[in-house]
Design an enzyme around this catalytic site. Structure first.
Site, short mmCIF file in Angstrom:
data_model
loop_
_atom_site.label_atom_id
_atom_site.label_comp_id
_atom_site.label_asym_id
_atom_site.label_seq_id
_atom_site.Cartn_x
_atom_site.Cartn_y
_atom_site.Cartn_z
N GLN A 28 0.18 10.51 -8.92
CA GLN A 28 0.71 10.89 -7.61
C GLN A 28 1.67 9.84 -7.07
O GLN A 28 2.71 10.16 -6.51
CB GLN A 28 -0.43 11.13 -6.62
CG GLN A 28 0.02 11.50 -5.23
CD GLN A 28 0.79 12.80 -5.19
OE1 GLN A 28 0.54 13.71 -5.97
NE2 GLN A 28 1.76 12.89 -4.29
N GLU A 29 1.31 8.58 -7.21
CA GLU A 29 2.11 7.51 -6.62
C GLU A 29 3.46 7.32 -7.30
O GLU A 29 4.47 7.15 -6.62
CB GLU A 29 1.33 6.18 -6.65
CG GLU A 29 0.18 6.11 -5.69
CD GLU A 29 0.60 5.91 -4.24
OE1 GLU A 29 1.81 5.75 -3.95
OE2 GLU A 29 -0.28 5.93 -3.38
#
EC number: 3.2.1.17
Length: 181
Positions: free
Chosen positions: A84-85
């Site tokens: 996600q990051e």
């Protein structure tokens, strides 16, 4: 990736190296093939999801395993956060200045002993350490820890839970949907 909506049971079976049989006197083989189609499609979907949270880079995978073991954080959670990051981009830098695989802000990185946030090993070590701190702070509540990782623990404390920020709410949903899959 196979698209099960547009793929027949025989072609799915064939794609996985399995044989396909037909029978003119019984529907049982057809039903078995349909069952197998569902099982293979489900398996393909699960394998696809697992592959989505693999880096494909041995040094990154090794850093994740090492940090998971050191801090007692589930490897799958670390991978979901990284996915996600940064999408497993070790050189990612956000508009806000967060850097590396786990998108550490410079001040946070420094406080965690990370001298080079773009170094995958240091970044994963520091990010996992911070994630563990948030998990400990929120008694193992993964959603709260993720919200704090994204929006800061001050915001989680201020709102008594996941802050009403759309970005943070989406962040928590995306990571937990991958993590709990």
């Amino acid at each position: 990736m196979l698209n099960s909506a547009n793929t027949t049971a025989p072609s799915l079976l064939s794609a996985y190296g399995l044989n396909s049989y037909t029978s003119s006197n019984s529907g049982s083989v057809t039903k078995a093939a349909e069952s197998t189609e569902t099982a293979v499609a489900d398996s393909a979907s699960n394998k696809h999801e697992a592959n989505q949270i693999r880096s494909g880079d041995f040094s990154i995978d090794s850093a994740i395993k090492k940090a998971a073991d050191k801090y007692g954080v589930d490897e799958k959670l670390i991978r979901a956060v990284i996915k996600q990051e940064s999408g497993f981009n070790a050189k990612a830098v956000s508009g806000a200045g967060a850097m590396g695989l786990m998108q550490l802000m410079p001040s946070t990185a420094s406080s965690l002993g990370v001298s080079n946030p773009l170094d995958p090993q240091q970044n994963v070590e520091g990010g996992t350490k911070y994630l563990k701190q948030m998990l400990d702070k929120y008694d193992g509540n993964v959603s709260m820890a993720l919200a704090a990782y994204n929006a800061g623990p001050g915001n989680v404390d201020r709102y008594g839970g996941i802050p009403p920020f759309q970005e943070t709410q989406n962040y928590v949903k995306k990571i937990t949907s991958v993590y709990y899959a």
